[in-house]
Enzyme design. Structure first.
Site, mmCIF file in Angstrom:
data_model
loop_
_atom_site.group_PDB
_atom_site.id
_atom_site.type_symbol
_atom_site.label_atom_id
_atom_site.label_comp_id
_atom_site.label_asym_id
_atom_site.label_seq_id
_atom_site.Cartn_x
_atom_site.Cartn_y
_atom_site.Cartn_z
ATOM 1 N N LYS A 1 9.966 -44.692 -54.495
ATOM 2 C CA LYS A 1 9.844 -43.795 -53.389
ATOM 3 C C LYS A 1 9.445 -42.556 -53.208
ATOM 4 O O LYS A 1 9.695 -41.604 -54.260
ATOM 5 C CB LYS A 1 11.613 -43.903 -53.004
ATOM 6 C CG LYS A 1 12.144 -42.852 -52.003
ATOM 7 C CD LYS A 1 13.524 -42.838 -51.882
ATOM 8 C CE LYS A 1 14.181 -41.664 -51.239
ATOM 9 N NZ LYS A 1 15.775 -41.566 -50.877
ATOM 10 N N GLU B 1 20.216 -49.394 -46.508
ATOM 11 C CA GLU B 1 20.590 -48.176 -47.739
ATOM 12 C C GLU B 1 21.662 -47.516 -47.443
ATOM 13 O O GLU B 1 21.763 -46.501 -46.542
ATOM 14 C CB GLU B 1 19.338 -47.408 -47.948
ATOM 15 C CG GLU B 1 19.460 -46.236 -49.289
ATOM 16 C CD GLU B 1 18.383 -45.496 -49.665
ATOM 17 O OE1 GLU B 1 18.611 -44.406 -49.898
ATOM 18 O OE2 GLU B 1 17.201 -45.599 -49.107
ATOM 19 N N ARG C 1 26.356 -40.324 -50.285
ATOM 20 C CA ARG C 1 26.571 -38.710 -50.139
ATOM 21 C C ARG C 1 27.962 -38.673 -49.629
ATOM 22 O O ARG C 1 28.314 -37.388 -49.386
ATOM 23 C CB ARG C 1 25.526 -38.546 -48.901
ATOM 24 C CG ARG C 1 24.032 -38.701 -49.472
ATOM 25 C CD ARG C 1 23.058 -38.087 -48.409
ATOM 26 N NE ARG C 1 21.838 -38.433 -48.706
ATOM 27 C CZ ARG C 1 20.704 -38.322 -47.863
ATOM 28 N NH1 ARG C 1 20.780 -38.040 -46.690
ATOM 29 N NH2 ARG C 1 19.546 -38.710 -48.316
#
Length: 225
Positions: free
Chosen positions: A145, A57, A61
């Protein structure tokens, strides 16, 4: 008559659930990666893969997130590469264009959930409450999640949510580490876990790829004991 989804070859929600199940089964541990230097992209991915972590993943960011996804899809096609920290429809579209194979978000909004339905990619939306689950559930989502997992109640919360949502499965992320990894994976409604403990910033800064490989392998070994 064909629907818009059929014309765009958008998989059904059932098919997307199957895709999430497949990459979670392959991953078991999903490393959550933020790229700060372009030179780190390939050696970091190689170090994780050498330790057995082949589903990655890449978070958005940093400004290098989308570039890293594209580079890995081109240079490391044997890896499964998704985009994380996707916050809205625009970021989802950018991740899809970059070549991401799945999408992960830290939370959910009505806009993002609808964008996930319309996307060709499976979305694993972040939730922290039963109400969040119900928003996604109404649109066909069955995989979520749990974030931040430890803050939201950890394994106790997962067990409690398993009652009313017995068809839902989770990837808990946030506070998962080698000390509690096995405890999370032993919960029946957990598909895999996400974490970043194998990505110590000092190891990455010094290019200690062997330590990252070793930490990744040790974590997976905890699940095989």
């Amino acid at each position: 008559m064909t629907s818009k989804e059929d014309e765009m070859n958008i998989p059904s929600m059932t098919d997307k659930i199957d895709l999430i199940d497949a990459f979670c089964a392959q991953a078991r541990i999903l490393p959550v990666i933020t790229i700060e230097r372009e030179a780190d992209i390939l050696p970091l991915a190689d170090a994780l893969a050498a330790g057995g972590l082949t589903v990655l993943e890449i978070t958005l960011r940093s400004d290098l997130g989308l570039h890293a996804i594209g580079l890995l899809r081109e240079e490391r096609p044997h890896l499964c590469v998704g985009a994380g920290t996707v916050l809205d429809r625009t970021m989802l579209a950018a991740a899809e264009a970059a070549g991401a194979q799945f999408i992960v978000s830290p939370g959910c909004t009505a806009e993002l959930l609808q964008a996930g339905v319309e996307s060709t990619l499976p979305l694993l939306p972040g939730i922290s409450s039963a109400s969040d689950i119900m928003l996604g559930y109404a649109l066909g989502y069955r995989r979520f999640k749990l974030f931040p997992a430890e803050v939201c109640g950890g394994t106790a919360a997962l067990k409690a949510l398993g009652g009313p949502f017995n068809s839902v499965r989770f990837c808990p992320t946030g506070g998962v580490n080698p000390d509690n990894l096995r405890r999370y994976m032993d919960v029946p409604n957990v598909l895999c876990v996400g974490g970043s403990w194998m990505l110590d910033s000092a190891w990455i800064a010094s290019g200690d790829w062997e330590q990252i490989t070793r930490s990744s392998g040790e974590a997976l070994a905890l699940l095989d004991d």
